[in-house]
Write a protein that holds these residues in place. Structure first.
Motif, PDB file in Angstrom:
ATOM      1  N   THR A   1       0.837  -1.201   0.000  1.00 46.97           N
ATOM      2  CA  THR A   1       0.000   0.000   0.000  1.00 46.97           C
ATOM      3  C   THR A   1       0.875   1.256   0.000  1.00 46.97           C
ATOM      4  OG1 THR A   1      -1.916  -0.982   1.084  1.00 46.97           O
ATOM      5  CG2 THR A   1      -1.597   1.359   1.411  1.00 46.97           C
ATOM      6  N   PRO A   2       0.591   2.247  -0.849  1.00 47.71           N
ATOM      7  CA  PRO A   2       1.397   3.482  -0.886  1.00 47.71           C
ATOM      8  C   PRO A   2       0.994   4.452   0.232  1.00 47.71           C
ATOM      9  CG  PRO A   2      -0.314   3.581  -2.547  1.00 47.71           C
ATOM     10  CD  PRO A   2      -0.423   2.212  -1.915  1.00 47.71           C
ATOM     11  N   HIS A   3       1.371   4.146   1.456  1.00 50.85           N
ATOM     12  CA  HIS A   3       0.950   4.951   2.605  1.00 50.85           C
ATOM     13  C   HIS A   3       1.475   6.387   2.545  1.00 50.85           C
ATOM     14  CE1 HIS A   3      -0.912   1.711   4.914  1.00 50.85           C
ATOM     15  NE2 HIS A   3       0.091   0.932   4.535  1.00 50.85           N
ATOM     16  N   LEU A   4       2.604   6.604   1.889  1.00 54.68           N
ATOM     17  CA  LEU A   4       3.197   7.935   1.794  1.00 54.68           C
ATOM     18  C   LEU A   4       2.966   8.559   0.423  1.00 54.68           C
ATOM     19  CD1 LEU A   4       6.648   7.129   3.478  1.00 54.68           C
ATOM     20  CD2 LEU A   4       4.525   7.852   4.579  1.00 54.68           C
ATOM     21  N   GLY A   5       2.062   8.007  -0.351  1.00 53.41           N
ATOM     22  CA  GLY A   5       1.847   8.480  -1.708  1.00 53.41           C
ATOM     23  C   GLY A   5       2.834   7.854  -2.669  1.00 53.41           C
ATOM     24  N   VAL A   6       2.843   8.353  -3.897  1.00 48.77           N
ATOM     25  CA  VAL A   6       3.722   7.780  -4.923  1.00 48.77           C
ATOM     26  C   VAL A   6       4.646   8.825  -5.528  1.00 48.77           C
ATOM     27  CG1 VAL A   6       2.099   5.941  -5.512  1.00 48.77           C
ATOM     28  CG2 VAL A   6       1.965   8.114  -6.737  1.00 48.77           C
ATOM     29  N   ARG A   7       4.743   9.978  -4.883  1.00 50.10           N
ATOM     30  CA  ARG A   7       5.611  11.019  -5.425  1.00 50.10           C
ATOM     31  C   ARG A   7       6.974  10.948  -4.766  1.00 50.10           C
ATOM     32  NH1 ARG A   7       3.533  16.962  -7.037  1.00 50.10           N
ATOM     33  NH2 ARG A   7       5.318  17.537  -8.315  1.00 50.10           N
ATOM     34  N   GLY A   8       7.993  11.084  -5.555  1.00 50.01           N
ATOM     35  CA  GLY A   8       9.339  11.017  -5.019  1.00 50.01           C
ATOM     36  C   GLY A   8      10.140   9.938  -5.700  1.00 50.01           C
ATOM     37  N   LYS A   9      11.410   9.879  -5.371  1.00 52.28           N
ATOM     38  CA  LYS A   9      12.329   8.967  -6.038  1.00 52.28           C
ATOM     39  C   LYS A   9      11.910   7.518  -5.860  1.00 52.28           C
ATOM     40  CE  LYS A   9      17.219   7.763  -6.369  1.00 52.28           C
ATOM     41  NZ  LYS A   9      18.576   7.997  -5.811  1.00 52.28           N
TER      42      LYS A   9
END
Length: 476
Positions: free
Chosen positions: A248-256
């Motif tokens: 699950t992308p708990h921190l979102g999907v933006r970033g390296k």
């Protein structure tokens, strides 16, 4: 030939003392709906410096607690009715069936633990076919395993908040029609984990707000055991046990490398954010941290706190155990960092060898809670967000993402987590890791069978062990 076992019948006077509580049953769905409307319409002017703030008007969270208490009261009465049936059955001199308002049933066949399965983006309940069958075989009849169907396919594009509210409504309906339920757990894949986190905040009620529903003349053994749980609250009127997410992308999907199929290429990561809403709607904006006005914290940051939108951290803290399954590599949709709620510096090379009996499960780590004031949205974050939205550049995007990710990690690490690392490096099709981890298709993704077995055994362990030995604490 012996006489048949006696059937014990109920009469209406048994419940005469509780008529006032039954009045909440007829209106609790409408009250719940009104609560969601109150949450949407109140506190539009949120604090810009901190997520922990209150409104000058009546708090929507208070309204949520008060209206949810009506539901909790009715749920408690259902448990008391069930308890009366057990007492009547015990008074019988022979084993047999018990009469209920719905007819004749065998008590031992009735489930008391609801396990909700929540699928991810562009998916449906059919994605859980293998998992559902395997869990039924391993967990037994005490579990009611329910695959959510309210957010199938393109409904996952309508935003995490919208999908979360639909999921909460669906869970309430399941609880209403199953009188024997006492416990609740969630098992979610990918984006479904964020839907579940939003839904449990809508379904959460602190224990201390429901005591007044039990002031009628009833002995202590007639009150549901869930009310005496040392947990900090109830979910849909039930005792929360397991909250489990798979990739699950708990921190979102933006970033390296948070969205691995972009290969970490700066140009691709730069253009992905403005394009995401075109393809996946409001959900894309929320995952890439571009939703909302520049001076307002974005949704995923608010979901790492207790704020006007809901008691997100308190709802998670109510669960006896919280587990994160994360792919360390070969997951083209969700990166290791975001699915395991870790900072870049906290990622270490995982073991290559699988745990005995659980192929591709390579490591299990117990992470205690870290004391924190929780996430904030400082003025520099608002400036960075505005720059990332209006004049996107690599520097603006990086600055904004670093601020937001650190705040989210601080908020979610206030809770204790069990983190399970999964590696499909030795699988025949390792690049299917995102679907392997929950065996979306039994033939193409069967490499994840060991992960499903680990999930089932973890749930069984929670069911058998005393709470004091398994509770992963929160530090709030």
């Amino acid at each position: 030939m012996g006489s048949p076992a006696p059937v014990i019948h109920y009469s209406l006077p048994i419940l005469s003392l509780h008529s006032s509580t039954f009045s909440s049953n007829s209106n609790f769905i409408s009250n719940y709906t009104k609560t969601q409307n109150n949450i949407n319409n109140s506190c539009t002017n949120s604090c810009s410096s901190s997520l922990y703030c209150s409104c000058s008007s009546t708090s929507s969270v208070d309204n949520q607690r008060r209206n949810n208490s009506d539901f909790i009261g009715f749920s408690g009465i259902k448990k008391i009715w069930k308890h009366q049936s057990f007492r009547a059955h015990a008074m019988s001199t022979a084993q047999g069936n018990v009469a209920s308002p719905k007819g004749i049933y065998t008590l031992k066949d009735e489930p008391d633990h609801l396990l909700v399965l929540v699928h991810g983006i562009l998916a449906s309940p059919s994605d859980w076919t293998y998992v559902e069958a395997e869990l039924k075989r391993r967990l037994g009849r005490n579990f009611l395993i329910y695959a959510s169907s309210c957010n199938s396919y393109t409904k996952t594009f309508s935003g995490i908040d919208g999908a979360g509210k639909r999921l909460a409504d669906e869970v309430i309906k399941v609880v209403r029609r199953t009188e024997t339920l006492k416990k609740i757990s969630f098992l979610s894949h990918s984006l479904g984990g964020l839907f579940a986190r939003y839904a449990i905040a809508m379904l959460y009620t602190p224990n201390n707000s429901i005591d007044h529903h039990y002031d009628f003349a009833a002995s202590a053994d007639e009150i549901p055991n869930a009310l005496y749980s040392p947990n900090k609250g109830l979910i849909a009127g039930l005792e929360p046990i397991n909250f489990i997410t798979l990739a699950t992308p708990h921190l979102g999907v933006r970033g390296k490398k948070q969205l691995p199929f972009l290969l970490g290429v700066p140009f691709l990561e730069k253009i992905a954010a403005p394009l995401a809403p075109i393809f996946v709607g409001q959900t894309g904006s929320q995952l890439f941290l571009t939703d909302g006005k520049p001076n307002k914290p974005r949704l995923l940051l608010r979901m790492a706190s207790d704020c006007e939108d809901g008691k997100f951290v308190s709802a998670l803290a109510a669960f006896r155990c919280r587990v994160l399954y994360a792919n360390v590599s070969y997951d083209h949709m969700v990166g290791w960092r975001t699915s395991s709620i870790r900072r870049e510096t906290e990622l270490v090379k995982p073991p290559q060898r699988s745990l005995d009996g659980y192929k591709h499960v390579v490591d299990v780590e117990y992470c205690p809670p870290v004391s924190s004031e929780g996430p904030h949205f400082p003025p520099e974050a608002a400036k960075a967000k505005e720059a990332a939205q209006n004049a996107p550049s690599m520097q603006n995007t990086l600055e904004y993402h670093e601020i937001m990710e650190e705040e989210m990690v601080r908020g979610l690490q206030q809770l204790g987590w069990k983190k399970v690392d999964v590696s499909f490096h030795s699988a025949f099709w390792p690049f299917f890791a995102h679907n392997n981890i929950h065996v979306k298709n039994e033939w193409f993704h069967n490499a994840g069978a060991g992960v499903v077995a680990h999930v089932a055994d973890s749930i069984n362990q929670q069911e058998k062990q005393p709470e004091s030995a398994t509770y992963i604490a929160a530090s709030l």
